[in-house]
Design a protein around this motif. Structure first.
Motif, PDB file in Angstrom:
ATOM      1  N   LEU A 373       0.827  -1.207   0.000  1.00  0.00           N
ATOM      2  CA  LEU A 373       0.000   0.000   0.000  1.00  0.00           C
ATOM      3  C   LEU A 373       0.862   1.258   0.000  1.00  0.00           C
ATOM      4  O   LEU A 373       0.529   2.250  -0.667  1.00  0.00           O
ATOM      5  CB  LEU A 373      -0.930  -0.016   1.219  1.00  0.00           C
ATOM      6  CG  LEU A 373      -1.975  -1.140   1.234  1.00  0.00           C
ATOM      7  CD1 LEU A 373      -2.777  -1.112   2.524  1.00  0.00           C
ATOM      8  CD2 LEU A 373      -2.903  -1.031   0.026  1.00  0.00           C
ATOM      9  N   ALA A 374       1.973   1.237   0.748  1.00  0.00           N
ATOM     10  CA  ALA A 374       2.861   2.402   0.767  1.00  0.00           C
ATOM     11  C   ALA A 374       3.466   2.648  -0.611  1.00  0.00           C
ATOM     12  O   ALA A 374       3.563   3.796  -1.075  1.00  0.00           O
ATOM     13  CB  ALA A 374       3.963   2.206   1.805  1.00  0.00           C
ATOM     14  N   GLY A 375       3.870   1.570  -1.288  1.00  0.00           N
ATOM     15  CA  GLY A 375       4.444   1.726  -2.622  1.00  0.00           C
ATOM     16  C   GLY A 375       3.434   2.251  -3.625  1.00  0.00           C
ATOM     17  O   GLY A 375       3.747   3.126  -4.443  1.00  0.00           O
ATOM     18  N   LEU A 376       2.193   1.740  -3.566  1.00  0.00           N
ATOM     19  CA  LEU A 376       1.158   2.226  -4.482  1.00  0.00           C
ATOM     20  C   LEU A 376       0.810   3.679  -4.201  1.00  0.00           C
ATOM     21  O   LEU A 376       0.578   4.465  -5.127  1.00  0.00           O
ATOM     22  CB  LEU A 376      -0.087   1.346  -4.365  1.00  0.00           C
ATOM     23  CG  LEU A 376       0.057  -0.095  -4.867  1.00  0.00           C
ATOM     24  CD1 LEU A 376      -1.209  -0.890  -4.572  1.00  0.00           C
ATOM     25  CD2 LEU A 376       0.358  -0.110  -6.367  1.00  0.00           C
ATOM     26  N   ALA A 377       0.781   4.056  -2.919  1.00  0.00           N
ATOM     27  CA  ALA A 377       0.460   5.443  -2.561  1.00  0.00           C
ATOM     28  C   ALA A 377       1.495   6.408  -3.120  1.00  0.00           C
ATOM     29  O   ALA A 377       1.181   7.571  -3.422  1.00  0.00           O
ATOM     30  CB  ALA A 377       0.369   5.580  -1.037  1.00  0.00           C
ATOM     31  N   PHE A 378       2.726   5.939  -3.261  1.00  0.00           N
ATOM     32  CA  PHE A 378       3.797   6.797  -3.763  1.00  0.00           C
ATOM     33  C   PHE A 378       3.504   7.287  -5.181  1.00  0.00           C
ATOM     34  O   PHE A 378       3.992   8.340  -5.592  1.00  0.00           O
ATOM     35  CB  PHE A 378       5.114   6.028  -3.732  1.00  0.00           C
ATOM     36  CG  PHE A 378       6.329   6.885  -3.890  1.00  0.00           C
ATOM     37  CD1 PHE A 378       6.923   7.473  -2.793  1.00  0.00           C
ATOM     38  CD2 PHE A 378       6.871   7.115  -5.146  1.00  0.00           C
ATOM     39  CE1 PHE A 378       8.043   8.281  -2.942  1.00  0.00           C
ATOM     40  CE2 PHE A 378       7.990   7.913  -5.304  1.00  0.00           C
ATOM     41  CZ  PHE A 378       8.577   8.497  -4.187  1.00  0.00           C
ATOM     42  N   PHE A 379       2.711   6.519  -5.937  1.00  0.00           N
ATOM     43  CA  PHE A 379       2.470   6.852  -7.334  1.00  0.00           C
ATOM     44  C   PHE A 379       1.170   7.627  -7.553  1.00  0.00           C
ATOM     45  O   PHE A 379       0.850   7.958  -8.693  1.00  0.00           O
ATOM     46  CB  PHE A 379       2.423   5.569  -8.170  1.00  0.00           C
ATOM     47  CG  PHE A 379       3.757   4.901  -8.314  1.00  0.00           C
ATOM     48  CD1 PHE A 379       4.645   5.294  -9.294  1.00  0.00           C
ATOM     49  CD2 PHE A 379       4.134   3.879  -7.454  1.00  0.00           C
ATOM     50  CE1 PHE A 379       5.877   4.684  -9.424  1.00  0.00           C
ATOM     51  CE2 PHE A 379       5.359   3.259  -7.577  1.00  0.00           C
ATOM     52  CZ  PHE A 379       6.239   3.674  -8.565  1.00  0.00           C
ATOM     53  N   VAL A 380       0.446   7.910  -6.487  1.00  0.00           N
ATOM     54  CA  VAL A 380      -0.853   8.569  -6.657  1.00  0.00           C
ATOM     55  C   VAL A 380      -0.691   9.966  -7.246  1.00  0.00           C
ATOM     56  O   VAL A 380      -1.321  10.320  -8.253  1.00  0.00           O
ATOM     57  CB  VAL A 380      -1.607   8.615  -5.313  1.00  0.00           C
ATOM     58  CG1 VAL A 380      -2.858   9.485  -5.445  1.00  0.00           C
ATOM     59  CG2 VAL A 380      -1.989   7.211  -4.866  1.00  0.00           C
ATOM     60  N   ASN A 560       5.062  -2.049 -14.411  1.00  0.00           N
ATOM     61  CA  ASN A 560       5.859  -1.165 -15.264  1.00  0.00           C
ATOM     62  C   ASN A 560       5.092   0.083 -15.647  1.00  0.00           C
ATOM     63  O   ASN A 560       5.674   1.161 -15.840  1.00  0.00           O
ATOM     64  CB  ASN A 560       6.305  -1.908 -16.524  1.00  0.00           C
ATOM     65  CG  ASN A 560       7.400  -2.910 -16.247  1.00  0.00           C
ATOM     66  OD1 ASN A 560       7.959  -2.947 -15.156  1.00  0.00           O
ATOM     67  ND2 ASN A 560       7.707  -3.741 -17.227  1.00  0.00           N
ATOM     68  N   LEU A 561       3.771  -0.052 -15.763  1.00  0.00           N
ATOM     69  CA  LEU A 561       2.947   1.115 -16.088  1.00  0.00           C
ATOM     70  C   LEU A 561       3.041   2.185 -15.003  1.00  0.00           C
ATOM     71  O   LEU A 561       2.902   3.377 -15.292  1.00  0.00           O
ATOM     72  CB  LEU A 561       1.491   0.694 -16.284  1.00  0.00           C
ATOM     73  CG  LEU A 561       1.166  -0.087 -17.555  1.00  0.00           C
ATOM     74  CD1 LEU A 561      -0.290  -0.543 -17.537  1.00  0.00           C
ATOM     75  CD2 LEU A 561       1.425   0.770 -18.787  1.00  0.00           C
ATOM     76  N   LEU A 562       3.269   1.777 -13.760  1.00  0.00           N
ATOM     77  CA  LEU A 562       3.392   2.749 -12.680  1.00  0.00           C
ATOM     78  C   LEU A 562       4.614   3.641 -12.887  1.00  0.00           C
ATOM     79  O   LEU A 562       4.554   4.855 -12.672  1.00  0.00           O
ATOM     80  CB  LEU A 562       3.480   2.035 -11.331  1.00  0.00           C
ATOM     81  CG  LEU A 562       2.242   1.243 -10.893  1.00  0.00           C
ATOM     82  CD1 LEU A 562       2.512   0.541  -9.569  1.00  0.00           C
ATOM     83  CD2 LEU A 562       1.034   2.168 -10.765  1.00  0.00           C
ATOM     84  N   SER A 563       5.732   3.052 -13.289  1.00  0.00           N
ATOM     85  CA  SER A 563       6.938   3.837 -13.550  1.00  0.00           C
ATOM     86  C   SER A 563       6.708   4.815 -14.701  1.00  0.00           C
ATOM     87  O   SER A 563       7.145   5.970 -14.654  1.00  0.00           O
ATOM     88  CB  SER A 563       8.112   2.914 -13.879  1.00  0.00           C
ATOM     89  OG  SER A 563       8.382   2.038 -12.816  1.00  0.00           O
ATOM     90  N   THR A 675      13.686   9.719 -13.792  1.00  0.00           N
ATOM     91  CA  THR A 675      12.636   9.531 -12.788  1.00  0.00           C
ATOM     92  C   THR A 675      12.110   8.102 -12.809  1.00  0.00           C
ATOM     93  O   THR A 675      11.991   7.447 -11.765  1.00  0.00           O
ATOM     94  CB  THR A 675      11.479  10.510 -13.049  1.00  0.00           C
ATOM     95  OG1 THR A 675      11.968  11.851 -12.961  1.00  0.00           O
ATOM     96  CG2 THR A 675      10.363  10.315 -12.038  1.00  0.00           C
ATOM     97  N   ALA A 676      11.784   7.621 -14.002  1.00  0.00           N
ATOM     98  CA  ALA A 676      11.196   6.283 -14.108  1.00  0.00           C
ATOM     99  C   ALA A 676      12.173   5.201 -13.664  1.00  0.00           C
ATOM    100  O   ALA A 676      11.791   4.267 -12.953  1.00  0.00           O
ATOM    101  CB  ALA A 676      10.746   6.038 -15.551  1.00  0.00           C
TER     102      ALA A 676
END
Length: 736
Positions: A373-380, A560-563, A675-676
């Motif tokens: 959840l912490a990792g996903l929140a980083f990409f919000v 990969n789409l998150l990056s 960044t990615a």
């Protein structure tokens, strides 16, 4: 196959190194003699702007078209209407006409010069026509023309090249950016290997590959349109992957040497194991770039071809040149012997505490939901910014202050209006030959163009030799990249031209740079879903072949789409919104061309595959050995975490070094890719991949029986009989 190749090169190291150096010298000499050709010409088959360009071939223009040399004097300086200024400009025109490749020169005082002299008398431009196509205009040609302008300079008139001349004048070497990346890479490698020779090997392989790649790309520009940014993007990616691929293999080689293997055997096994992973990862990058061919645009094909060449050469150098260097340097690359244990340590029953990535891997695996959840929140936040991304058009006003292109743009816009920097070309193919410029069909179209809202001026009608095609130069009231200019193009195409040509049999089209950019963005927006879908399918299929797990392949593509989303979000904030534009050397917000996100998507998916392959190879190897999914994830991350983050740090330094470049497009690629890669190697590979694999458990390795029988056996990290995998201390392989 890979081990055999590595052994062959390791047995003939001097021959292999000499072959690579001869190839480098030969291609560099060819590029030096023929020059590296680039062009900013964009063709869009089937578009209205392309139809206008094709119709304009009926006019006998020079190969380069009309290129401006902007003349300017300070407000309190010499008036260009004075006799002294006229004499200096006329003398300059005569000197220019005597130079090589110059076909014609038009001064602002001639009737054909039109509005080439501003009302205030301090800005004007003369036009130079060359027998060179845009791709063949080099910095030497511009230097020669500027030398011919010495009479005007001596009279106090500043002469600044514009158009293609400015592009050639502003073209700089990438050496400073590459030097920064190499110095940073050497520092990181030295900290990791603690041996200068070991730190220098990946750099040597990458530099040789980079030199060969740039020479090939420069020569390719003579046979196909190659944008100037193509070679820069290729250098950026080629240098990064060249160092990373060598780093992965060198690390494996040092591990094998530490087990007591002979040098030749270690080089062969390195190429057979890590070299195979490099070949797979490089193929994934090239396959993702090949997906851009669906864009149906020569520009996209060229921008994909350049980095594709760089990756292919880097991969070939890693598989052949690197084993030769490993064989030559041998034990000088071996890790330092570990310090002897403290007295009494051998009697201690306690295992040493986990450190570094081993400790991180265990900590993350123990708390999978929290870190997921912490990792996903980083990409919000980046994803929200990416949702606001829109395609725009760059023009000379977006170049860095102080460049010739920006100076010429600003002076022309101030003196003649912003639209003078991006005139439209309207062509009309008549049903029957015109009787002359006063023909009713010609005058009707000219009158309609002048009456169109957003038009500042319409040049005189030009008739082709057969009097069947007419051309007008239309100057908008707005700058080339202004949305108002795009609206004018739409207005001409949907309203003005159809109203005049309806029922007459005439075919009218709108061309020119603003129209080309508008058509380009529209075409990219249409093809974007197909390109993304193909790249996702290619990436998923390759991962399925490599790891025989549908779930792993789908999960990797989604992560990969998150990056990519994070990179798009940063681009939107820094360039489209202008946050921190001054720190990037920009004057404010800059529009993002449509091809930048599309090309970045393919490149990032390919680069992400590199790290995914190296991480999952280690995880799958541990899974096959133990059958413990959680333990395999911990082992895989512990083994590869340090090398992946080191490789990513090197690549980030290489990419950020290109922020010194004046071209906003190159800055976009540098920021976006850095960044990615940074997020992909830390948040995605360090948190999201291990947590999802822990939570999914044995489902990670589920494979339907029918698919198991259908898929070929591909052992990415060595084969089933690889001694490194089947024996704790592999026996030396016989040299025979």
């Amino acid at each position: 196959m890979f081990a055999t190749l590595g052994r062959w090169c390791a047995r003939r190291p001097k021959r292999v190194v000499a072959a690579w150096l001869l190839l480098l010298l030969g291609l560099a000499a060819a590029a030096g003699v023929l020059g590296s050709a680039t062009t900013e010409t964009v063709s869009i088959p089937g578009s209205d702007s392309q139809a206008a360009h094709d119709a304009a071939r009926a006019f006998p223009d020079s190969a380069s078209g009309r290129q401006p040399l902007v003349l300017h004097t300070p407000a309190d300086g010499l008036l260009l209407t004075s006799d002294r200024a006229r004499e200096a400009v006329q003398e300059t025109a005569r000197a220019l006409a005597a130079r090589d490749h110059v076909v014609a020169v038009t001064t602002p005082y001639e009737p054909a010069g039109g509005a080439a002299l501003a009302p205030d008398g301090h800005t004007a431009y003369l036009t130079v026509e060359l027998d060179l196509a845009g791709r063949n205009i080099t910095a030497d040609v511009v230097h020669d023309l500027r030398a011919a302008a010495e009479p005007a300079e001596a009279a106090g008139i500043e002469v600044t090249p514009g158009g293609n001349l400015a592009e050639a004048a502003d073209k700089k070497s990438t050496r400073r950016s590459e030097a920064i990346g190499l110095v940073a890479a050497f520092a990181i490698l030295y900290l990791g290997f603690r041996r200068p020779v070991a730190a220098a090997v990946p750099l040597a392989v990458a530099v040789v590959g980079l030199g060969i790649s740039l020479a090939i790309i420069g020569l390719t520009g003579h046979v196909t349109d190659m944008p100037s940014s193509g070679a820069t993007i290729a250098a950026m990616i080629g240098l990064g992957v060249g160092i990373d691929y060598s780093l992965f293999c060198l690390t494996r080689f040092r591990e094998l040497l530490a087990t007591g293997l002979l040098i030749e055997d270690a080089a062969a096994l390195t190429t057979g194991a890590s070299g195979k992973s490099v070949a797979f990862a490089g193929t994934a990058v090239i396959a993702a770039l090949a997906g851009l061919a669906l864009g149906g645009l020569p520009l996209l094909r060229a921008l994909a071809l350049a980095p594709g060449i760089a990756v292919l050469v880097a991969m070939a150098a890693t598989l052949t040149l690197l084993p030769a260097l490993l064989s030559l340097l041998g034990r000088r690359l071996a890790p330092e012997a570990p310090a002897p244990p403290a007295p009494g340590a051998a009697d201690s029953p306690q295992a040493p505490p986990a450190r570094g990535w081993a400790r991180i891997a265990r900590h993350v695996a123990d708390r999978p939901w929290r870190y997921l959840l912490a990792g996903l929140a980083f990409f919000v936040l980046p994803a929200l910014a990416a949702a606001q991304l829109s395609f725009g058009q760059l023009d000379g006003g977006d170049k860095s202050p102080g460049t010739a292109g920006r100076t010429a743009y600003d002076r022309l816009a101030s003196a003649f209006g912003p639209g003078v920097n991006g005139p439209l070309q309207v062509t009309d193919t008549l049903a029957k030959p015109a009787s002359g410029p006063a023909d009713p069909a010609v005058t009707a179209m000219g009158r309609a163009l002048k009456d169109t809202s957003g038009v500042a001026a319409v040049g005189p009608a030009q008739l082709s030799r057969d009097a069947r095609t007419v051309r007008w130069q239309v100057t908008p009231t707005t700058a080339p990249g202004d949305p108002g200019t795009a609206a004018l193009v739409d207005r001409l195409r949907t309203d003005t031209l159809p109203n005049v040509t309806r029922g007459t049999g005439q075919a009218a089209h709108v061309g020119g740079l603003p129209a080309i950019q508008l058509d380009l963005n529209d075409r990219l927006a249409q093809r974007l879903p197909a390109v993304i879908g193909v790249v996702l399918a290619i990436a998923g299929l390759l991962l399925l072949l490599a790891f025989r797990s549908p779930l792993v392949a789908v999960k990797a593509a989604v992560l990969n789409l998150l990056s990519v989303a994070a990179a798009y979000g940063v681009l939107t904030a820094l360039f489209q919104w202008g946050w921190g534009a001054a720190l990037l050397g920009l004057g404010g917000p800059v529009p993002i061309p449509g091809y930048v996100p599309l090309l970045m998507f393919a490149v990032l998916f390919g680069l992400s595959m590199d790290y995914e392959v190296f991480l999952l190879s280690a995880v799958r190897e541990a899974w096959l050995a133990s059958g413990d999914n959680r333990g395999a994830v911990i082992t895989g991350l512990a083994r590869t975490g340090r090398i992946i983050t080191s490789a990513a740090l090197i690549m980030v330094c290489v990419f950020l070094g290109y922020l010194l470049w004046d071209d906003p497009v190159v800055k976009m690629f540098g920021i976006g890719l850095a960044t990615a890669v940074a997020l992909d190697a830390t948040v995605v590979r360090g948190l999201l991949v291990p947590t999802t694999m822990v939570l999914l458990g044995k489902a990670n390795w589920w494979l339907p029986g029918w698919l198991d029988r259908l898929l070929p056996q591909m052992h990415i990290e060595g084969g089933e009989q690889d001694p490194v995998r089947t024996s704790p201390v592999p026996e030396p392989v016989r040299n025979a």
